[in-house]
Motif scaffolding. Structure first.
Motif, short mmCIF file in Angstrom:
data_model
loop_
_atom_site.label_atom_id
_atom_site.label_comp_id
_atom_site.label_asym_id
_atom_site.label_seq_id
_atom_site.Cartn_x
_atom_site.Cartn_y
_atom_site.Cartn_z
N ASP A 40 108.71 45.39 27.42
CA ASP A 40 108.70 45.45 25.96
C ASP A 40 108.20 46.82 25.51
OD1 ASP A 40 108.51 45.10 23.24
OD2 ASP A 40 107.02 43.50 23.32
N ILE A 41 109.15 47.75 25.29
CA ILE A 41 108.77 49.12 24.94
C ILE A 41 108.07 49.18 23.58
CG2 ILE A 41 109.67 51.42 24.39
CD1 ILE A 41 109.64 50.79 27.37
N ALA A 42 108.62 48.50 22.58
CA ALA A 42 108.00 48.51 21.25
C ALA A 42 106.60 47.92 21.30
CB ALA A 42 108.87 47.74 20.25
N GLY A 43 106.44 46.81 22.00
CA GLY A 43 105.14 46.18 22.10
C GLY A 43 104.12 47.07 22.77
N ALA A 44 104.58 47.84 23.76
CA ALA A 44 103.66 48.71 24.51
C ALA A 44 103.32 49.98 23.76
CB ALA A 44 104.28 49.06 25.86
N LEU A 45 104.26 50.48 22.94
CA LEU A 45 104.10 51.83 22.40
C LEU A 45 104.01 51.94 20.88
CD1 LEU A 45 106.49 53.81 24.78
CD2 LEU A 45 104.02 53.56 24.92
N GLN A 46 104.23 50.84 20.17
CA GLN A 46 104.22 50.92 18.70
C GLN A 46 102.93 51.55 18.19
OE1 GLN A 46 105.21 47.34 16.60
NE2 GLN A 46 103.84 47.81 14.91
N SER A 47 101.79 51.03 18.63
CA SER A 47 100.52 51.53 18.11
C SER A 47 100.28 52.97 18.53
CB SER A 47 99.37 50.64 18.59
OG SER A 47 99.28 50.66 20.00
N ARG A 48 100.82 53.36 19.66
CA ARG A 48 100.62 54.74 20.12
C ARG A 48 101.46 55.72 19.31
NH1 ARG A 48 100.39 55.55 26.48
NH2 ARG A 48 99.94 57.64 25.62
N ASN A 61 111.80 55.79 28.13
CA ASN A 61 113.11 55.14 28.28
C ASN A 61 113.14 54.01 27.24
OD1 ASN A 61 114.54 53.03 30.90
ND2 ASN A 61 115.53 53.94 29.14
N ASP A 62 113.68 54.31 26.07
CA ASP A 62 113.61 53.39 24.91
C ASP A 62 114.77 52.42 24.97
OD1 ASP A 62 112.89 52.27 22.50
OD2 ASP A 62 114.03 53.75 21.32
N SER A 63 114.58 51.33 25.72
CA SER A 63 115.69 50.42 25.99
C SER A 63 115.22 48.97 25.99
CB SER A 63 116.31 50.79 27.35
OG SER A 63 117.50 50.10 27.59
N GLY A 64 116.19 48.06 26.11
CA GLY A 64 115.89 46.64 26.26
C GLY A 64 115.73 45.90 24.95
N ASP A 65 115.37 44.62 25.05
CA ASP A 65 115.18 43.78 23.88
C ASP A 65 114.12 44.36 22.95
OD1 ASP A 65 116.90 42.18 25.24
OD2 ASP A 65 115.64 40.40 25.26
N GLY A 66 113.12 45.00 23.51
CA GLY A 66 112.04 45.58 22.72
C GLY A 66 112.24 47.05 22.44
N GLN A 67 113.48 47.46 22.38
CA GLN A 67 113.78 48.86 22.05
C GLN A 67 113.29 49.19 20.64
OE1 GLN A 67 117.78 49.83 20.88
NE2 GLN A 67 117.80 51.69 22.10
N ILE A 68 112.75 50.38 20.45
CA ILE A 68 112.41 50.87 19.13
C ILE A 68 113.67 51.52 18.56
CG2 ILE A 68 110.86 52.31 17.78
CD1 ILE A 68 109.01 52.39 20.25
N PRO A 69 114.20 51.04 17.44
CA PRO A 69 115.44 51.63 16.90
C PRO A 69 115.32 53.13 16.72
CG PRO A 69 114.93 49.59 15.77
CD PRO A 69 113.75 49.89 16.64
N LEU A 70 116.27 53.86 17.27
CA LEU A 70 116.22 55.31 17.21
C LEU A 70 116.25 55.82 15.79
CD1 LEU A 70 118.65 56.16 20.15
CD2 LEU A 70 116.17 56.31 20.16
N GLY A 71 117.07 55.17 14.94
CA GLY A 71 117.16 55.60 13.55
C GLY A 71 115.81 55.53 12.85
N GLN A 72 115.01 54.50 13.18
CA GLN A 72 113.69 54.36 12.58
C GLN A 72 112.79 55.49 13.03
OE1 GLN A 72 112.47 51.60 10.43
NE2 GLN A 72 111.14 53.37 10.10
N LEU A 73 112.83 55.81 14.33
CA LEU A 73 111.99 56.88 14.85
C LEU A 73 112.38 58.23 14.26
CD1 LEU A 73 111.77 55.80 18.60
CD2 LEU A 73 109.90 55.83 16.94
N VAL A 74 113.68 58.46 14.10
CA VAL A 74 114.13 59.72 13.49
C VAL A 74 113.67 59.79 12.04
CG1 VAL A 74 116.15 61.07 12.80
CG2 VAL A 74 116.09 59.98 15.06
N SER A 75 113.87 58.72 11.29
CA SER A 75 113.47 58.69 9.89
C SER A 75 111.97 58.94 9.72
CB SER A 75 113.84 57.35 9.24
OG SER A 75 115.23 57.17 9.21
#
Length: 473
Positions: A100-108, A119-133
């Motif tokens: 779970d990438i989002a779960g592991a890295l959201q707070s960071r 490696n931003d992938s899987g069910d817990g991927q953080i949407p790239l568009g959100q990160l860019v925005s």
């Protein structure tokens, strides 16, 4: 491997921000407070040399997060990280594998202390568009313009398949590097087809005729990943592009009014919906997830299934002996189609990013340059059974039958390769938006006209939302 984006909403992002004391500036979507700490685009560069063109700080630690999914992480630990350590022996690599990438890295991310490479992938991927925005990603232009690992006279971007950098580009800057080259189409068991004397169809008329014969033999002609009906958007849009041309897909990506109601899209939707009315789908497939439907297909309960070229690797542990994976492009809907039968959907996938606030972003870029070398790419293919975006990287590699079949189809397609960007640019429009609507269509809950109108409605939501950054191609 990435097959869909999780709905990592702004509300969830704010919850993480509150938990870490970070704030989002009203009306901007940009992080403030402690998110300004850490590295940055102009920081932490070392001396640039012929052997170190990106200016990597040679003794600085590199923190890496790899999605531990279908590809695993051996390609990182056994191939790329040893290459990095050989070049930079004084650098320490801190490797983590996460589901779970989002779960592991959201707070960071919101706290301004992200790792150097993700490696931003899987069910817990953080949407790239959100990160860019939210201005969270490092611009990868220097990577693509750097000398390649193998030939200093050739830029990294010139060693890749066409549009490899474009796949991670938002506006005029690349923010994600996609490593895997996925070929999408229809899969079948060549052993079964040879035994029955069946030939993969090139036209929809041939498809329906073959489906009738397959059903008579006691086998369901098609299965699909019903719970994840998005898999069927791939044949839907590929067949629409073959019929109406590339502009059909560009209009969809550009959020043009009525793009989803183009006659080519309707014809494609009508063909796929017609398989249900004819009884050609595996019974219950609309309620199966990808594992259940693919396992049923591997067991010989269905003849065709749509999927990307990761299918063979994903099914290797449950496929019976004698089963030979084979790939075929989707059939033409009309004899006067705009594009040939050989046209396929192929797209770079499996995104890798360098956070803008990383402590060692130049090390993250260098790690990507290593991945995009011939040795790095061949090692990726050997460990994951996936093609890559690096030209020639599959040469000399012993590929399994299915991947060989997909590569043969990709070679035959030549320049007739289609792709689209809306699912990367607008994650919520794709999932649950379009994906929910195609599920309803294929389950018989909506008509073709209702389906295309609903999809147009999803595009309108994005088009009318001033808080969403728009992109065009």
């Amino acid at each position: 491997m990435t097959r869909f984006s999780a709905d990592w909403s702004r509300r969830a992002f704010l919850r993480g921000a509150l938990a870490t004391g970070a704030l989002v500036l009203p009306g901007t979507g940009f992080l403030a407070g402690c998110a300004t700490s850490g590295g940055g685009q102009e920081q932490t560069e070392g001396e640039k040399t012929a052997d170190n063109p990106l200016g990597v700080p040679t003794d600085q630690p590199l923190e890496i997060y790899i999605f531990n999914g279908g590809f695993g992480d051996k390609y990182a630990t056994d191939v790329h990280q040893p290459m990095y350590k050989e070049r930079y022996p004084d650098a320490t690599i801190n490797h983590k594998a996460e589901v779970d990438i989002a779960g592991a890295l959201q707070s960071r991310f919101v706290g301004g202390n992200p790792p150097d490479f993700v490696n931003d992938s899987g069910d817990g991927q953080i949407p790239l568009g959100q990160l860019v925005s939210d201005d969270q990603l490092y611009d990868l232009t220097d990577l693509y313009d750097a000398p390649s690992w193998d030939d200093p006279n050739k830029k990294v971007r010139d060693t890749l398949v066409p549009n490899a950098a474009l796949s991670g580009t938002f506006g005029d800057k690349p923010y994600a590097m996609h490593m895997a080259l996925t070929v999408f189409g229809l899969w079948y068991n060549k052993t079964l087809f040879d035994e029955k004397g069946w030939t993969p169809p090139k036209t929809w008329a041939e498809m329906t005729a073959l489906c009738k014969e397959i059903k008579t033999a006691g086998i369901a002609p098609w299965a699909y990943q019903g719970v994840h009906a998005r898999y069927m958007t791939w044949p839907l849009l590929t067949m629409a592009a073959k019929l109406g041309g590339q502009d059909v897909l560009k209009a969809i990506d550009n959020l043009e009014d009525g793009a989803w109601q183009h006659e080519a899209v309707k014809e494609s939707a009508n063909a796929l919906a017609g398989l249900r009315s004819a009884g050609y789908y595996l019974a219950g497939t609309e309620g199966m997830d990808h594992i259940q439907s693919q396992n049923a297909w591997s067991e010989g309960k269905a003849a065709f299934i749509p999927c990307g070229s990761w299918l063979e690797s994903e099914q290797k542990d449950v496929t019976p002996e004698g089963f030979e994976f084979a790939f075929t492009p989707e059939p033409l809907l009309s004899d006067d189609a705009a594009m040939p039968f050989e046209t396929i959907y192929a797209a770079p996938g499996e995104p890798y990013i360098v956070p803008k606030q990383a402590k060692n972003p130049r090390g993250g870029l260098e790690y990507m340059r290593i991945m995009l070398s011939q040795e790095g790419a061949k090692g990726f293919t050997k460990e994951t059974s996936s093609l890559t975006v690096v030209n020639g990287s599959a040469e000399g590699v012993d590929l399994p039958a299915g991947l060989t079949s997909a590569k043969t189809a990709l070679d035959a397609a030549g320049d007739d390769v289609v792709s689209w960007m809306y699912q990367t640019w607008y994650a919520k429009m794709w999932n649950p938006g379009i994906n929910a609507h195609i599920g309803d269509l294929l389950a018989g809950r909506t008509s073709v006209d209702e389906f295309t109108a609903a999809c147009d409605g999803e595009a309108k939501k994005v088009r009318d939302d001033d808080s969403i950054t728009k992109y065009t191609r």
